[in-house]
Design an enzyme around this catalytic site. Structure first.
Site, mmCIF file in Angstrom:
data_model
loop_
_atom_site.group_PDB
_atom_site.id
_atom_site.type_symbol
_atom_site.label_atom_id
_atom_site.label_comp_id
_atom_site.label_asym_id
_atom_site.label_seq_id
_atom_site.Cartn_x
_atom_site.Cartn_y
_atom_site.Cartn_z
ATOM 1 N N LYS A 17 33.385 69.049 88.579
ATOM 2 C CA LYS A 17 32.968 67.706 88.151
ATOM 3 C C LYS A 17 32.188 67.067 89.295
ATOM 4 O O LYS A 17 32.679 67.020 90.430
ATOM 5 C CB LYS A 17 34.187 66.848 87.818
ATOM 6 C CG LYS A 17 34.838 67.226 86.503
ATOM 7 C CD LYS A 17 35.935 66.259 86.105
ATOM 8 C CE LYS A 17 36.448 66.565 84.715
ATOM 9 N NZ LYS A 17 36.790 67.986 84.487
ATOM 10 N N ASP A 68 30.910 70.446 84.537
ATOM 11 C CA ASP A 68 31.533 69.664 83.464
ATOM 12 C C ASP A 68 30.716 68.387 83.235
ATOM 13 O O ASP A 68 30.049 67.902 84.142
ATOM 14 C CB ASP A 68 32.963 69.246 83.854
ATOM 15 C CG ASP A 68 33.962 70.401 83.758
ATOM 16 O OD1 ASP A 68 33.614 71.472 83.238
ATOM 17 O OD2 ASP A 68 35.114 70.205 84.212
ATOM 18 N N GLN A 81 27.969 67.193 75.286
ATOM 19 C CA GLN A 81 28.990 66.580 74.418
ATOM 20 C C GLN A 81 28.384 66.182 73.069
ATOM 21 O O GLN A 81 27.425 65.409 73.008
ATOM 22 C CB GLN A 81 29.543 65.326 75.104
ATOM 23 C CG GLN A 81 30.239 65.609 76.424
ATOM 24 C CD GLN A 81 30.184 64.423 77.376
ATOM 25 O OE1 GLN A 81 29.174 63.713 77.445
ATOM 26 N NE2 GLN A 81 31.242 64.213 78.134
ATOM 27 N N ARG A 88 27.993 74.904 77.595
ATOM 28 C CA ARG A 88 29.302 74.751 76.941
ATOM 29 C C ARG A 88 29.172 73.504 76.060
ATOM 30 O O ARG A 88 28.813 72.434 76.564
ATOM 31 C CB ARG A 88 30.416 74.551 77.957
ATOM 32 C CG ARG A 88 31.756 74.203 77.268
ATOM 33 C CD ARG A 88 32.770 73.590 78.216
ATOM 34 N NE ARG A 88 33.140 74.508 79.264
ATOM 35 C CZ ARG A 88 33.580 74.099 80.456
ATOM 36 N NH1 ARG A 88 33.681 72.812 80.743
ATOM 37 N NH2 ARG A 88 33.906 74.976 81.371
ATOM 38 N N LYS A 145 33.221 68.397 72.028
ATOM 39 C CA LYS A 145 33.073 67.144 71.276
ATOM 40 C C LYS A 145 32.860 65.967 72.233
ATOM 41 O O LYS A 145 32.084 65.072 71.957
ATOM 42 C CB LYS A 145 34.318 66.897 70.415
ATOM 43 C CG LYS A 145 34.442 67.891 69.279
ATOM 44 C CD LYS A 145 35.542 67.517 68.301
ATOM 45 C CE LYS A 145 35.705 68.620 67.267
ATOM 46 N NZ LYS A 145 36.769 68.333 66.291
ATOM 47 N N GLY A 146 33.583 65.964 73.368
ATOM 48 C CA GLY A 146 33.495 64.852 74.315
ATOM 49 C C GLY A 146 34.848 64.171 74.448
ATOM 50 O O GLY A 146 35.490 63.879 73.442
ATOM 51 N N ALA A 147 35.281 63.943 75.695
ATOM 52 C CA ALA A 147 36.662 63.513 75.940
ATOM 53 C C ALA A 147 36.790 62.066 76.402
ATOM 54 O O ALA A 147 37.898 61.603 76.644
ATOM 55 C CB ALA A 147 37.286 64.429 76.990
ATOM 56 N N HIS A 200 39.232 73.385 69.950
ATOM 57 C CA HIS A 200 40.432 73.980 69.341
ATOM 58 C C HIS A 200 40.417 73.764 67.845
ATOM 59 O O HIS A 200 41.412 73.984 67.177
ATOM 60 C CB HIS A 200 41.690 73.331 69.937
ATOM 61 C CG HIS A 200 41.622 73.189 71.412
ATOM 62 N ND1 HIS A 200 41.103 72.076 72.027
ATOM 63 C CD2 HIS A 200 41.955 74.049 72.396
ATOM 64 C CE1 HIS A 200 41.124 72.243 73.338
ATOM 65 N NE2 HIS A 200 41.633 73.422 73.586
ATOM 66 N N ARG A 226 43.912 62.271 79.304
ATOM 67 C CA ARG A 226 42.910 62.578 78.268
ATOM 68 C C ARG A 226 43.482 63.534 77.226
ATOM 69 O O ARG A 226 43.170 63.457 76.051
ATOM 70 C CB ARG A 226 41.622 63.138 78.893
ATOM 71 C CG ARG A 226 40.809 62.100 79.647
ATOM 72 C CD ARG A 226 39.389 62.540 79.898
ATOM 73 N NE ARG A 226 39.294 63.652 80.809
ATOM 74 C CZ ARG A 226 39.265 63.533 82.140
ATOM 75 N NH1 ARG A 226 39.323 62.361 82.711
ATOM 76 N NH2 ARG A 226 39.172 64.608 82.904
ATOM 77 N N ARG A 227 44.361 64.445 77.679
ATOM 78 C CA ARG A 227 44.990 65.372 76.713
ATOM 79 C C ARG A 227 45.946 64.610 75.797
ATOM 80 O O ARG A 227 46.046 64.896 74.624
ATOM 81 C CB ARG A 227 45.753 66.502 77.437
ATOM 82 C CG ARG A 227 44.921 67.349 78.387
ATOM 83 C CD ARG A 227 43.832 68.167 77.759
ATOM 84 N NE ARG A 227 42.603 67.546 77.371
ATOM 85 C CZ ARG A 227 41.543 67.265 78.147
ATOM 86 N NH1 ARG A 227 41.551 67.528 79.425
ATOM 87 N NH2 ARG A 227 40.448 66.716 77.654
#
Ligand SMILES: Cc1cc2nc3c(=O)[nH]c(=O)nc-3n(C[C@H](O)[C@H](O)[C@H](O)COP(=O)(O)OP(=O)(O)OC[C@H]3O[C@@H](n4cnc5c(N)ncnc54)[C@H](O)[C@@H]3O)c2cc1C
Length: 312
Positions: free
Chosen positions: A99, A133, A162, A184, A187-189, A232, A293-294
């Site tokens: 990052k 990233d 993203q 890569r 969707k974007g976090a 996922h 974020r998860r």
């Protein structure tokens, strides 16, 4: 995408006060272990070894973001170089993901570029690859600019894009035309406003499919394009498999990527079916924003977290 819970957890991910409280609890460290390989490089190497043994590749993330000192940014880059050597020595199938806000973007763009360049050079010497990233939209332009500068000199670099951003289709087209196709796609976090990003899951999903189609279809015009679908979402994964099959795109022309600890069943299934599968493995002590974020992505994770913190 636009759920209040998501906004709430992404806002919490930026709170230094809460961070110092949460990371202090051994029980929350334990809960975070579901998504984080451990605090030491050795833990991450063990995790890569297990992933490789299951027929999957890895990408390593030394956790940390938004540093504002040159010293800290250099330490982060040094750790990645150490990780690259450890991967090489152990003969593992893993690259690295970095990052830019951990590499000194807040200090100065030129400093950040030079700091990352050290990592990319070390990776090139070892025959390895560096993925940049993508963080939140205030740094998108600068991230792409630094990636393009690096890509001018090093082919072993790739970028994350993203699907929730309106701008991404333009970025994909322009980068492919410029011969930079190691993407890569996710969707974007982050929590982005409606001025720059789609808010509804259906819109993000349909843009993801549109962008993936663009990348998969590009191989005639731009042979270097190699997309990684980082999701996922089994609907989009199934769509990608079907699209590749019906358009004679062989499974070595793209890969799937997922996060450590999420949908392990699906990861293994794809690998067993002969698809390239890469697992994103974070490690280090600065797991708090990544973990938040998860939690934001899936309300059920909040229940696991609450149980760990407060008991059943
Ligand atoms: C390898 C990889 C690298 C990434 N790099 C970046 C990056 O550089 N920049 C960036 O902005 N984002 C990045 N992301 C995150 C990404 O943008 C999404 O926020 C995240 O992947 C969730 O979206 P999804 O595509 O899985 O779909 P969703 O629609 O969010 O989820 C689909 C399904 O996946 C499962 N799932 C998703 N998230 C979770 C979770 N946290 N816990 C448990 N199950 C879950 C659930 O079954 C859910 O129903 C990356 C993701 C991956 C897989």
């Amino acid at each position: 995408m636009a759920s209040p819970l998501r906004h709430f957890f992404i806002a919490l991910s930026k709170s230094p006060q809460l961070q110092s409280v949460i990371v202090g609890f051994p029980v929350s460290r334990q809960a975070a272990r579901r998504f984080v390989a451990g605090e030491r490089l050795e833990d991450a190497i063990d995790a890569i070894r297990a992933i490789n043994a299951a027929g999957m590749a890895a990408t390593l993330d030394f956790l940390g973001e938004h540093v504002d000192s040159e010293t800290e940014a250099r330490v982060n880059a040094d750790e990645y170089i150490r990780a690259l050597h450890a991967i090489h020595q152990a003969g593992l199938d893993a690259n690295i993901s970095i990052k830019l806000t951990a590499m000194g973007l807040a200090v100065d763009d030129e400093f950040c570029y030079q700091n990352v360049r050290r990592i990319v050079e070390a990776a090139a010497d070892l025959g390895n690859f560096v993925r940049i990233d993508m963080e939140d939209s205030p740094v998108t332009d600068r991230t792409i600019a630094i990636y393009e500068r690096l890509r001018d000199d090093f082919a072993n670099t790739g970028l994350v894009l993203q699907a929730y951003l309106y701008r991404t289709e333009g970025d994909v087209r322009r980068l492919m035309e410029a011969g930079r196709g190691h993407f890569r796609l996710c969707k974007g976090a982050y929590d982005e406003p409606p001025e720059v990003a789609w808010q509804e899951k259906a819109d993000v999903d349909s843009n993801l499919v549109k962008l993936m189609t663009l990348m998969l279809d590009s191989r005639g015009a731009y042979p270097g394009v190699y997309p990684a679908l980082a999701s996922h979402d089994h609907m989009i994964i199934n769509w990608t498999k079907a699209y590749a099959y019906t358009h004679n795109i062989s499974p070595d022309r793209f890969e799937f990527q997922m996060l450590y600890g999420i949908r392990r069943d699906l990861q293994q299934q794809l690998a067993d079916q002969g698809y390239r599968m890469r697992v994103y493995i974070p490690y280090g002590t600065r797991w708090y924003p990544y973990y938040m974020r998860r939690l934001a992505e899936r309300p059920a994770n909040v229940v696991f977290f609450a149980r760990a913190m407060f008991g059943n």
